[in-house]
Enzyme design. Sequence first.
Site, PDB file in Angstrom:
ATOM      1  N   SER A 332     -26.977  34.966   9.571  1.00 16.01           N
ATOM      2  CA  SER A 332     -25.683  34.450   9.131  1.00 16.01           C
ATOM      3  C   SER A 332     -25.274  35.041   7.783  1.00 16.01           C
ATOM      4  O   SER A 332     -24.121  35.390   7.563  1.00 16.01           O
ATOM      5  CB  SER A 332     -25.715  32.922   9.056  1.00 16.01           C
ATOM      6  OG  SER A 332     -25.695  32.379  10.354  1.00 16.01           O
ATOM      7  N   ASN A 458     -26.474  32.488  19.090  1.00 15.03           N
ATOM      8  CA  ASN A 458     -27.642  31.761  18.611  1.00 15.03           C
ATOM      9  C   ASN A 458     -27.949  31.845  17.122  1.00 15.03           C
ATOM     10  O   ASN A 458     -28.727  31.046  16.628  1.00 15.03           O
ATOM     11  CB  ASN A 458     -28.890  32.244  19.366  1.00 15.03           C
ATOM     12  CG  ASN A 458     -28.761  32.057  20.855  1.00 15.03           C
ATOM     13  OD1 ASN A 458     -28.549  30.945  21.330  1.00 15.03           O
ATOM     14  ND2 ASN A 458     -28.856  33.138  21.595  1.00 15.03           N
ATOM     15  N   TYR A 459     -27.372  32.818  16.428  1.00 15.00           N
ATOM     16  CA  TYR A 459     -27.775  33.025  15.042  1.00 15.00           C
ATOM     17  C   TYR A 459     -26.656  32.973  14.022  1.00 15.00           C
ATOM     18  O   TYR A 459     -26.919  32.817  12.833  1.00 15.00           O
ATOM     19  CB  TYR A 459     -28.497  34.369  14.894  1.00 15.00           C
ATOM     20  CG  TYR A 459     -29.861  34.356  15.507  1.00 15.00           C
ATOM     21  CD1 TYR A 459     -30.919  33.734  14.854  1.00 15.00           C
ATOM     22  CD2 TYR A 459     -30.095  34.931  16.747  1.00 15.00           C
ATOM     23  CE1 TYR A 459     -32.169  33.695  15.420  1.00 15.00           C
ATOM     24  CE2 TYR A 459     -31.350  34.891  17.322  1.00 15.00           C
ATOM     25  CZ  TYR A 459     -32.388  34.280  16.653  1.00 15.00           C
ATOM     26  OH  TYR A 459     -33.628  34.229  17.217  1.00 15.00           O
ATOM     27  N   LEU A 460     -25.433  33.186  14.455  1.00 15.47           N
ATOM     28  CA  LEU A 460     -24.352  33.288  13.482  1.00 15.47           C
ATOM     29  C   LEU A 460     -23.603  31.971  13.364  1.00 15.47           C
ATOM     30  O   LEU A 460     -23.032  31.489  14.348  1.00 15.47           O
ATOM     31  CB  LEU A 460     -23.395  34.410  13.899  1.00 15.47           C
ATOM     32  CG  LEU A 460     -24.088  35.772  14.012  1.00 15.47           C
ATOM     33  CD1 LEU A 460     -23.124  36.834  14.485  1.00 15.47           C
ATOM     34  CD2 LEU A 460     -24.718  36.161  12.682  1.00 15.47           C
TER      35      LEU A 460
END
Length: 501
Positions: A332, A458-460
């Site tokens: 992120s 899933n990550y940002l």
Amino acid sequence: MLNHDYCTKDVFNTNFFKDFRKTMTDREKEIIKDFRKCNFQEMFEFFQAESERRKAATKDEKLAKKNENEALVKEYGFCMIDGHKEKIGNFRLEPPGLFRGRGEHPKMGMIKRRIGASEVSINCGKNSKVPTPPPGQRWKEVRHDNTVTWLASWVENVQGQVKYIMLNPSSKLKGEKDHIKYETARRLDKVIDKIRATYRDEWKSKEMRVRQRAVALYFIDKLALRAGNEKDEDQADTVGCCSLRVEHVQLHRELNGKENVVVFDFPGKDSIRYYNEVEVEKRVFKNLELFMENKKEGDDLFDRLNTQVLNEHLKELMDGLTAKVFRTYNASKTLQDQLDKLTDGDATVAEKLLAYNRANRAVAILCNHQRSVPKGHQKSMENLKEKIRAKRDAIDDCESEYHDLKKAAKRGSVKEKVNADKKGKQLERLKEQLKKLELQETDRDENKTIALSTSKLNYLDPRISVAWCKKNGVPIEKIFNKTQRTKFLWAIHMADENYRF
DNA sequence: TATCTTACTTAGTAGTATTGGG
DNA sequence: CCCAATACTACTAAGTAAGATA
């Protein structure tokens, strides 16, 4: 599966045949003993024909099929939770088939059995109506556990692992968890400087255990490596940070003009290769030499460390901190930084989108999210190049026509001026189109082996993207498709243009 | 302390649906 | 409007990590 790569693998064929024989009668077992003498071609052709038939169906037939499916989703695809109707993620049992483990999986090809109601546990509210099992069958168990989120579960026979029916990502429950995940990552931002200072300090520790922990944490932080839990023998041999072995890293005092280079080369999750030549700090390099002293291939690089030990340590540095939080955090953070760096406020929407994709791509590279080159990529690139050539020619033609018309307009009538004007507008339009094509070309080629969706999903922190869109006048639909918008509805509501991760 | 069990997130692929340019 | 290319969805394997048990 006859046309699949799996069928060229001995392990796959051997496992399949072994399970296949288990399903045979004694008489059949006597006859069918050699896999190589089996011919499944006719079955294969049958299923291919089925698929052809589906493809060739008329519009009406396809529509009927679609309606049928929608009716199924309507009946089985939703549940009530805390008084709200929510979409279920996977409401169908996994059908029987051949196990398709990734990489060199020792169990590939084994037969995954059909599941009956007697193997399925139901988890529902005490007062809710228990779903009816198929006629003549009973559920394995009906329980009312409100401390877990699954609605039904069963044990799959190949690996013996529990499979669950759970909610769709659009649900409130999943959304809240997602939100918490990103808030944890944001809390890490507040203490990351201190944590980094601490692990750097610990590279000098007298205790081997502490040094290993500190070096591993450095990799997890700098390279976004996964934690690396231990795995069983009957799974594919893949590793993460804590489970790295000596053969997965190479040390070079100097490599390609860089000093203290560590070359990582190992199979990661899904047996995706992680290859990276990294220049590290001298002290890290020295430590790695020490860790590898007197070890041979197959030995653990971090023999005094595992994920439990690491996570216990992390928990003390910050409440809720685990190894995977670093991946979320650095992903992120990278997106935010790259967007700041790459976005030009005066650019067109197309250019801004390219910037967004580049930022997204930086994250995907960091997290090593890969995909196989899409079928027909080369051809589609050639087509694009051809289109660009054609567009350039069109622009050349248009330009000279425009030139002539302008000349005529100078001495000519109103009508000629209007014509020149029109041509000018056309030229502008063509140039716009060319630019768009060129952007598309760059974007597509840079993306051919990189999967952007994994990090996006899933990550940002979606609020970063929402804020960026609002600030830059980019419609949210340009970066989140419909599914993504329902998953990230919470973020779309929550973030204004000033949101910072 | 090691290992197993459980529950949840993360991951890439294959097949289907949609799109957009000729 | 058609068809190839692209986008999306469904699927399920493979991770992480916490807690229970041996």
